[in-house]
Design a protein around this motif. Sequence first.
Motif, PDB file in Angstrom:
ATOM      1  N   PRO A  18     -14.968 -12.524  49.904  1.00 28.15           N
ATOM      2  CA  PRO A  18     -13.996 -13.526  50.349  1.00 28.15           C
ATOM      3  C   PRO A  18     -12.843 -12.880  51.102  1.00 28.15           C
ATOM      4  CG  PRO A  18     -14.524 -13.785  48.013  1.00 28.15           C
ATOM      5  CD  PRO A  18     -15.101 -12.478  48.448  1.00 28.15           C
ATOM      6  N   HIS A  19     -12.297 -13.611  52.054  1.00 27.67           N
ATOM      7  CA  HIS A  19     -11.065 -13.187  52.715  1.00 27.67           C
ATOM      8  C   HIS A  19      -9.951 -14.097  52.226  1.00 27.67           C
ATOM      9  CE1 HIS A  19      -8.564 -11.331  55.823  1.00 27.67           C
ATOM     10  NE2 HIS A  19      -7.964 -12.509  55.833  1.00 27.67           N
ATOM     11  N   LEU A  20      -8.857 -13.488  51.770  1.00 28.17           N
ATOM     12  CA  LEU A  20      -7.729 -14.217  51.205  1.00 28.17           C
ATOM     13  C   LEU A  20      -6.490 -13.965  52.033  1.00 28.17           C
ATOM     14  CD1 LEU A  20      -8.454 -13.255  47.502  1.00 28.17           C
ATOM     15  CD2 LEU A  20      -8.804 -15.513  48.509  1.00 28.17           C
ATOM     16  N   GLN A  21      -5.761 -15.040  52.335  1.00 23.71           N
ATOM     17  CA  GLN A  21      -4.528 -14.954  53.100  1.00 23.71           C
ATOM     18  C   GLN A  21      -3.386 -15.574  52.298  1.00 23.71           C
ATOM     19  OE1 GLN A  21      -4.659 -13.103  56.342  1.00 23.71           O
ATOM     20  NE2 GLN A  21      -4.289 -14.964  57.493  1.00 23.71           N
ATOM     21  N   GLY A  22      -2.232 -14.922  52.321  1.00 21.18           N
ATOM     22  CA  GLY A  22      -1.045 -15.530  51.756  1.00 21.18           C
ATOM     23  C   GLY A  22      -0.935 -15.392  50.251  1.00 21.18           C
ATOM     24  N   ALA A  23      -0.247 -16.374  49.641  1.00 19.96           N
ATOM     25  CA  ALA A  23       0.154 -16.311  48.229  1.00 19.96           C
ATOM     26  C   ALA A  23      -0.916 -16.901  47.329  1.00 19.96           C
ATOM     27  CB  ALA A  23       1.477 -17.052  48.040  1.00 19.96           C
ATOM     28  N   TRP A  24      -2.072 -16.226  47.223  1.00 25.46           N
ATOM     29  CA  TRP A  24      -3.152 -16.784  46.416  1.00 25.46           C
ATOM     30  C   TRP A  24      -2.933 -16.595  44.916  1.00 25.46           C
ATOM     31  CZ3 TRP A  24      -6.084 -12.997  43.902  1.00 25.46           C
ATOM     32  CH2 TRP A  24      -6.052 -11.709  44.450  1.00 25.46           C
ATOM     33  N   LEU A  25      -1.863 -15.934  44.529  1.00 21.78           N
ATOM     34  CA  LEU A  25      -1.348 -15.939  43.162  1.00 21.78           C
ATOM     35  C   LEU A  25       0.009 -16.623  43.225  1.00 21.78           C
ATOM     36  CD1 LEU A  25      -1.469 -15.005  40.166  1.00 21.78           C
ATOM     37  CD2 LEU A  25      -0.281 -12.921  40.923  1.00 21.78           C
ATOM     38  N   THR A  26       0.141 -17.806  42.590  1.00 22.79           N
ATOM     39  CA  THR A  26       1.355 -18.596  42.716  1.00 22.79           C
ATOM     40  C   THR A  26       1.993 -18.824  41.346  1.00 22.79           C
ATOM     41  OG1 THR A  26       0.189 -20.719  42.514  1.00 22.79           O
ATOM     42  CG2 THR A  26       0.431 -19.799  44.732  1.00 22.79           C
ATOM     43  N   ARG A  27       3.295 -19.025  41.347  1.00 28.91           N
ATOM     44  CA  ARG A  27       4.038 -19.318  40.114  1.00 28.91           C
ATOM     45  C   ARG A  27       4.514 -20.756  40.144  1.00 28.91           C
ATOM     46  NH1 ARG A  27       9.408 -18.906  39.451  1.00 28.91           N
ATOM     47  NH2 ARG A  27       9.641 -17.422  41.171  1.00 28.91           N
ATOM     48  N   GLY A  28       4.209 -21.501  39.093  1.00 32.38           N
ATOM     49  CA  GLY A  28       4.617 -22.894  39.013  1.00 32.38           C
ATOM     50  C   GLY A  28       6.043 -23.049  38.531  1.00 32.38           C
ATOM     51  N   ALA A  29       6.505 -24.285  38.479  1.00 29.83           N
ATOM     52  CA  ALA A  29       7.879 -24.567  38.077  1.00 29.83           C
ATOM     53  C   ALA A  29       8.152 -24.129  36.640  1.00 29.83           C
ATOM     54  CB  ALA A  29       8.159 -26.060  38.238  1.00 29.83           C
ATOM     55  N   ASP A  30       7.102 -24.097  35.795  1.00 35.21           N
ATOM     56  CA  ASP A  30       7.287 -23.697  34.406  1.00 35.21           C
ATOM     57  C   ASP A  30       7.123 -22.190  34.205  1.00 35.21           C
ATOM     58  OD1 ASP A  30       4.576 -23.417  34.811  1.00 35.21           O
ATOM     59  OD2 ASP A  30       3.963 -24.702  33.131  1.00 35.21           O
ATOM     60  N   GLY A  31       6.930 -21.443  35.291  1.00 33.05           N
ATOM     61  CA  GLY A  31       6.806 -19.997  35.203  1.00 33.05           C
ATOM     62  C   GLY A  31       5.391 -19.494  35.062  1.00 33.05           C
ATOM     63  N   ARG A  32       4.428 -20.370  34.804  1.00 31.65           N
ATOM     64  CA  ARG A  32       3.040 -19.931  34.658  1.00 31.65           C
ATOM     65  C   ARG A  32       2.382 -19.725  36.025  1.00 31.65           C
ATOM     66  NH1 ARG A  32      -0.502 -23.686  31.878  1.00 31.65           N
ATOM     67  NH2 ARG A  32       0.860 -25.371  32.597  1.00 31.65           N
ATOM     68  N   PHE A  33       1.432 -18.814  36.066  1.00 35.30           N
ATOM     69  CA  PHE A  33       0.767 -18.467  37.316  1.00 35.30           C
ATOM     70  C   PHE A  33      -0.579 -19.155  37.451  1.00 35.30           C
ATOM     71  CE2 PHE A  33       3.746 -14.972  36.886  1.00 35.30           C
ATOM     72  CZ  PHE A  33       4.183 -14.812  38.185  1.00 35.30           C
ATOM     73  N   SER A  34      -0.969 -19.351  38.713  1.00 37.51           N
ATOM     74  CA  SER A  34      -2.308 -19.812  39.060  1.00 37.51           C
ATOM     75  C   SER A  34      -2.893 -18.853  40.081  1.00 37.51           C
ATOM     76  CB  SER A  34      -2.269 -21.230  39.663  1.00 37.51           C
ATOM     77  OG  SER A  34      -1.689 -22.158  38.779  1.00 37.51           O
ATOM     78  N   ALA A  35      -4.188 -18.572  39.970  1.00 35.80           N
ATOM     79  CA  ALA A  35      -4.889 -17.702  40.917  1.00 35.80           C
ATOM     80  C   ALA A  35      -6.053 -18.479  41.509  1.00 35.80           C
ATOM     81  CB  ALA A  35      -5.390 -16.439  40.224  1.00 35.80           C
ATOM     82  N   TYR A  36      -6.265 -18.319  42.809  1.00 38.14           N
ATOM     83  CA  TYR A  36      -7.248 -19.119  43.545  1.00 38.14           C
ATOM     84  C   TYR A  36      -8.226 -18.197  44.258  1.00 38.14           C
ATOM     85  CZ  TYR A  36      -3.406 -22.427  42.954  1.00 38.14           C
ATOM     86  OH  TYR A  36      -2.397 -23.191  42.432  1.00 38.14           O
ATOM     87  N   LEU A  37      -9.501 -18.651  44.277  1.00 32.39           N
ATOM     88  CA  LEU A  37     -10.539 -17.833  44.897  1.00 32.39           C
ATOM     89  C   LEU A  37     -11.627 -18.742  45.455  1.00 32.39           C
ATOM     90  CD1 LEU A  37     -11.385 -14.803  45.179  1.00 32.39           C
ATOM     91  CD2 LEU A  37     -12.737 -15.120  43.114  1.00 32.39           C
ATOM     92  N   PRO A  38     -12.072 -18.514  46.710  1.00 41.93           N
ATOM     93  CA  PRO A  38     -13.237 -19.251  47.213  1.00 41.93           C
ATOM     94  C   PRO A  38     -14.511 -18.667  46.613  1.00 41.93           C
ATOM     95  CG  PRO A  38     -12.461 -17.710  48.874  1.00 41.93           C
ATOM     96  CD  PRO A  38     -11.514 -17.591  47.715  1.00 41.93           C
ATOM     97  N   ARG A  39     -15.371 -19.543  46.107  1.00 39.67           N
ATOM     98  CA  ARG A  39     -16.586 -19.055  45.436  1.00 39.67           C
ATOM     99  C   ARG A  39     -17.665 -20.125  45.531  1.00 39.67           C
ATOM    100  NH1 ARG A  39     -16.296 -17.245  39.191  1.00 39.67           N
ATOM    101  NH2 ARG A  39     -15.409 -15.358  40.126  1.00 39.67           N
ATOM    102  N   ASN A  40     -18.829 -19.740  46.038  1.00 42.76           N
ATOM    103  CA  ASN A  40     -19.994 -20.634  46.069  1.00 42.76           C
ATOM    104  C   ASN A  40     -19.685 -21.976  46.724  1.00 42.76           C
ATOM    105  OD1 ASN A  40     -21.503 -18.660  44.696  1.00 42.76           O
ATOM    106  ND2 ASN A  40     -20.857 -19.471  42.701  1.00 42.76           N
ATOM    107  N   GLY A  41     -18.959 -21.941  47.850  1.00 45.09           N
ATOM    108  CA  GLY A  41     -18.718 -23.138  48.625  1.00 45.09           C
ATOM    109  C   GLY A  41     -17.580 -24.011  48.150  1.00 45.09           C
ATOM    110  N   GLU A  42     -16.815 -23.549  47.153  1.00 46.49           N
ATOM    111  CA  GLU A  42     -15.677 -24.308  46.657  1.00 46.49           C
ATOM    112  C   GLU A  42     -14.530 -23.353  46.349  1.00 46.49           C
ATOM    113  OE1 GLU A  42     -16.919 -26.215  43.052  1.00 46.49           O
ATOM    114  OE2 GLU A  42     -17.080 -24.321  41.948  1.00 46.49           O
TER     115      GLU A  42
END
Length: 359
Positions: A18-42
């Motif tokens: 996968p090619h990743l651009q930008g802030a693919w690890l993000t911090r929400g308003a409550d301080g918790r993080f989310s990580a995003y990855l393209p995988r198998n067409g989604e």
Amino acid sequence: MANRSQVPAARSHGSAAPHLQGAWLTRGADGRFSAYLPRNGEVVRWTEQPDGSWSGPDSLGGDGLDPFLAVGQGADRYVHLVGLRPVGGGEGNVELVHSVQFQTGRPAAAWRSIGHSNGKSPWTGNPSVTVDAQGRAYVFVRNAGGGLSVRAQKDAGGWHPWWDLHGWKTDASPVAVCNGEGRVELLTATEKGLFHYVQEEPGGRPVRKDPLPAEVTFGTLAAVTGPSGNVTLFYVDKTAKVRAWSPGRSLEPTVLGDAAGTGRLSATRCLIDGFDCTVLAQQSADGRLALAAYPSEKEDEGIAWAETGEPRGELATVLTRGLDGRLVAMSLVGDSTLITTRQKATAEGLLLEGWRSIG
């Protein structure tokens, strides 16, 4: 140290990883993080839990996406996701699609097509997305002519038409960022130098400034907004030196030090011993992740790299910071394994906890 011929361009359309651009690890308003990855067409997402563990991966849909994802986050903490999806009308044609996650751990909005600057077109470059102070997303992509095009959200919903920003023979992976005034800037490179596009009024079309002659290795660009509100671009030149350029501060391309190895730089700001510092990351020549830090906007301090973790295959790394200002790093190892670490809370300097997999 890598010479020009050893430094690869960014991963492009059709690459297995996968090619990743930008802030693919993000911090929400409550301080918790989310990580995003393209995988198998989604797109799949991992979500940090209150106890520090991670849940996921959870599907955010995508309907047959290519292995590419650009992520941008606004001051409202909404996360904008931009992917590439095959479309009919010709072999290899793609369209850009957009979705938004409004709250940490919640489902994302349905994916919507925003087309392509060239209509139905084969891959022309890797999109980049940023969000202005009003929460409007701006999606940039290299067009078929080698210049840049952008599509921006309207205040009342929907999108403006594609705007042609012109240019020629630009890097496939431009860098979009929001400056301290909440306006959008776009930075990219050609074989002859650096391009800088600036939004002169909120909601307006970014305007290209005079190109700056420079020798830039494609696929190495990263940028941060500093404490002054000005944007600083980092890149590797063709002699394997890391340089910093900040037009708003009248900073000419300035050598910070040698590159740690090959490939793209990552950058963020965090607190080290109570001081605002800029941290850079790059995979070292032996396959480990190397980090370097200096006091933000004090480029005359230079950088010295320190390696962390084990030698690994190809890494894609993102840097950010937590609510406490400490550094958080995450790397994609190969095409599927995510590992993360944090700056130690009680230690002096930039010392990290052990790396761990999030699944």
